[in-house]
Design a protein around this motif. Structure first.
Motif, PDB file in Angstrom:
ATOM      1  N   LYS A  14      11.735  -1.205  -0.038  1.00  0.00           N
ATOM      2  CA  LYS A  14      12.615  -0.285  -0.600  1.00  0.00           C
ATOM      3  C   LYS A  14      11.718   0.925  -0.591  1.00  0.00           C
ATOM      4  O   LYS A  14      12.499   2.117  -0.446  1.00  0.00           O
ATOM      5  CB  LYS A  14      13.298  -0.900  -1.688  1.00  0.00           C
ATOM      6  N   SER A  15      10.822   1.037  -1.371  1.00  0.00           N
ATOM      7  CA  SER A  15       9.904   2.410  -1.401  1.00  0.00           C
ATOM      8  C   SER A  15       9.397   2.892  -0.242  1.00  0.00           C
ATOM      9  O   SER A  15       9.559   4.132  -0.157  1.00  0.00           O
ATOM     10  CB  SER A  15       8.641   1.867  -2.451  1.00  0.00           C
ATOM     11  N   LEU A  16       9.127   1.958   0.665  1.00  0.00           N
ATOM     12  CA  LEU A  16       8.757   2.523   2.063  1.00  0.00           C
ATOM     13  C   LEU A  16      10.068   3.266   2.875  1.00  0.00           C
ATOM     14  O   LEU A  16       9.705   4.285   3.301  1.00  0.00           O
ATOM     15  CB  LEU A  16       8.239   1.212   3.046  1.00  0.00           C
ATOM     16  N   MET A  17      11.138   2.721   2.790  1.00  0.00           N
ATOM     17  CA  MET A  17      12.308   3.201   3.385  1.00  0.00           C
ATOM     18  C   MET A  17      12.665   4.467   2.547  1.00  0.00           C
ATOM     19  O   MET A  17      13.144   5.509   3.424  1.00  0.00           O
ATOM     20  CB  MET A  17      13.620   2.300   3.390  1.00  0.00           C
ATOM     21  N   ASN A  18      12.374   4.744   1.260  1.00  0.00           N
ATOM     22  CA  ASN A  18      12.904   5.980   0.667  1.00  0.00           C
ATOM     23  C   ASN A  18      11.839   7.053   1.285  1.00  0.00           C
ATOM     24  O   ASN A  18      12.158   8.266   1.434  1.00  0.00           O
ATOM     25  CB  ASN A  18      12.796   5.745  -0.843  1.00  0.00           C
ATOM     26  N   PHE A  59      -3.333   2.802  17.987  1.00  0.00           N
ATOM     27  CA  PHE A  59      -3.489   1.814  16.969  1.00  0.00           C
ATOM     28  C   PHE A  59      -4.102   2.343  15.740  1.00  0.00           C
ATOM     29  O   PHE A  59      -5.506   2.844  16.227  1.00  0.00           O
ATOM     30  CB  PHE A  59      -3.829   0.487  17.385  1.00  0.00           C
ATOM     31  N   ILE A  60      -3.569   2.479  14.467  1.00  0.00           N
ATOM     32  CA  ILE A  60      -3.873   3.343  13.542  1.00  0.00           C
ATOM     33  C   ILE A  60      -4.034   2.613  12.138  1.00  0.00           C
ATOM     34  O   ILE A  60      -2.806   2.140  12.100  1.00  0.00           O
ATOM     35  CB  ILE A  60      -3.829   4.788  13.382  1.00  0.00           C
ATOM     36  N   ASP A  61      -4.654   2.669  11.392  1.00  0.00           N
ATOM     37  CA  ASP A  61      -4.494   1.963  10.001  1.00  0.00           C
ATOM     38  C   ASP A  61      -3.894   2.993   9.104  1.00  0.00           C
ATOM     39  O   ASP A  61      -4.233   4.107   9.131  1.00  0.00           O
ATOM     40  CB  ASP A  61      -5.745   1.144   9.358  1.00  0.00           C
ATOM     41  N   VAL A  62      -3.068   2.280   7.853  1.00  0.00           N
ATOM     42  CA  VAL A  62      -2.688   3.483   7.247  1.00  0.00           C
ATOM     43  C   VAL A  62      -3.725   4.286   6.465  1.00  0.00           C
ATOM     44  O   VAL A  62      -3.389   5.205   5.662  1.00  0.00           O
ATOM     45  CB  VAL A  62      -1.636   2.745   6.126  1.00  0.00           C
ATOM     46  N   ASP A  63      -4.656   3.918   6.186  1.00  0.00           N
ATOM     47  CA  ASP A  63      -5.823   4.529   5.401  1.00  0.00           C
ATOM     48  C   ASP A  63      -6.714   5.394   5.966  1.00  0.00           C
ATOM     49  O   ASP A  63      -7.592   6.155   5.372  1.00  0.00           O
ATOM     50  CB  ASP A  63      -6.686   3.344   4.538  1.00  0.00           C
ATOM     51  N   LYS A  87       0.692  -1.174   0.039  1.00  0.00           N
ATOM     52  CA  LYS A  87       0.035   0.002   0.116  1.00  0.00           C
ATOM     53  C   LYS A  87       1.030   1.196   0.008  1.00  0.00           C
ATOM     54  O   LYS A  87       0.708   2.205   0.673  1.00  0.00           O
ATOM     55  CB  LYS A  87      -0.887   0.080   1.364  1.00  0.00           C
ATOM     56  N   ILE A  88       1.995   1.256  -0.798  1.00  0.00           N
ATOM     57  CA  ILE A  88       2.709   2.330  -0.824  1.00  0.00           C
ATOM     58  C   ILE A  88       1.959   3.699  -1.224  1.00  0.00           C
ATOM     59  O   ILE A  88       2.399   4.763  -0.402  1.00  0.00           O
ATOM     60  CB  ILE A  88       4.099   2.296  -1.948  1.00  0.00           C
ATOM     61  N   PRO A  89       1.149   3.757  -2.312  1.00  0.00           N
ATOM     62  CA  PRO A  89       0.393   5.065  -2.432  1.00  0.00           C
ATOM     63  C   PRO A  89      -0.392   5.452  -1.405  1.00  0.00           C
ATOM     64  O   PRO A  89      -0.524   6.699  -1.199  1.00  0.00           O
ATOM     65  CB  PRO A  89      -0.468   4.771  -3.567  1.00  0.00           C
TER      66      PRO A  89
END
Length: 344
Positions: free
Chosen positions: A224-228, A272-276, A185-187
């Motif tokens: 990798k995208s997350l770490m960037n 506690f929270i979700d990314v969306d 879920k990078i976007p």
């Protein structure tokens, strides 16, 4: 809801002893103000639910049981003198509605038994319709801590109503530890970080972000995208307030939350929270105010917004903001128990 019942239908000499309120206290002025009735049986059928047919929930079950008990007490008021006892067996069916001004109305078809003892015991099953009105308790003013003032408290103290404060939570400078389980879920994660930056990082709020991700060969590119993305924010604002925690195996939300809080001390305030999920600065205040150590956790109720692209195809206006809390843009999730704030 206060247990103060009135039996409306004087079906026999027993019910005539009870007060007789009216089902017509509330009079709608326009069609949209008409109160609808829910159908009760083994389940509840209501136009208020997304799924019209649902199980009867625990609060309504308790309310019905209390009502049945009070009805029996009223009916059996002079039972020994009359030589008969009435016992409740089952709810055949019924209807219920709630007036915001006056309370709950019930139309119930009950299966009861008459037990007579005139030398020879005799039991007879009978169906009886009862009309009930259950009143609310007195009106209470609830203080909004973000807008409370001495003038409001003074006026409330002179009024006949009860005035209470909501929440007794923590300090305004207490650190809130956001724990986010993440799988791909990078976007969506980019949007979450933009929101977190606007609310927390730019305003130097007392928060820390802990992101729990799982290592696997299938999501190596996502990590990798997350770490960037995380690296950009760490360089911009310093790395101490944003932490990435790795775990082995397939994604497991419960395990991610447990890993996220494992390094924190026992006095830590967790969210506690979700990314969306998107939030504003007032959410931070409510988390601190409504979470009370050793006493109370806080479950926010979230708003699920429809896909803006879908809304734009059926609406003339495409100016959609995430704070548009109308039925045209989404619905409130009254079962959103996945997000919670608590002390460890």
């Amino acid at each position: 809801m206060e247990q103060n019942l009135g039996i409306l239908k004087p079906a026999d000499s027993i019910t005539r002893q009870v007060m007789l309120p009216s089902l017509n206290k509330y009079k709608p002025k326009v069609r949209d103000e008409v109160l609808t009735w829910d159908f009760l049986s083994k389940s509840i059928i209501s136009n208020h639910n997304l799924n019209p047919k649902c199980d009867i929930n625990t609060p309504l079950n308790h309310a019905l049981e209390d009502n049945f008990n009070q009805v029996l007490q009223l009916m059996n008021k002079d039972a020994h003198q009359k030589g008969k006892i009435i016992d409740f067996k089952d709810l055949w069916y019924g209807y219920r509605r709630v007036s915001p001004l006056h309370g709950a109305d019930y139309k119930l078809d009950l299966l009861i038994t008459y037990c007579k003892d005139n030398g020879d015991k005799m039991t007879a099953p009978v169906r009886r319709q009862v009309y009930l009105h259950q009143t609310f308790r007195e009106v209470e003013f609830i203080e909004d801590p973000s807008t409370a003032s001495s003038n409001i408290e003074y006026k409330a103290s002179d009024s006949p109503f009860t005035f209470i404060s909501l929440g007794k939570g923590g300090q305004s400078l207490e650190i809130i530890h956001f724990i986010v389980p993440l799988a791909g879920k990078i976007p969506v994660f980019k949007r979450f970080m933009q929101n977190y930056e606007e609310v927390c990082l730019k305003n130097k709020e007392m928060t820390q972000l802990h992101i729990a991700v799982f290592n696997s060969e299938s999501n190596s590119s996502s990590i990798k995208s997350l770490m960037n993305i995380v690296g950009q924010y760490q360089k911009r604002y310093g790395g101490v307030d944003i932490e990435v925690i790795y775990a082995d195996g397939k994604f497991n939300r419960a395990k991610a939350l447990d890993i996220g809080m494992s390094r924190l001390n026992e006095d830590s305030l967790l969210f506690f929270i979700d990314v969306d999920i998107l939030f504003d600065k007032f959410a931070l205040f409510r988390i601190r105010y409504n979470t009370i150590k050793n006493i109370q956790v806080y479950y926010p109720i979230f708003f699920s917004q429809y896909n803006p692209l879908l809304v734009c195809t059926i609406s003339d206006s495409c100016e959609i903001n995430w704070t548009n809390f109308t039925s045209d843009h989404g619905y409130w999730r009254n079962t959103s128990t996945g997000m919670v704030s608590t002390y460890k």
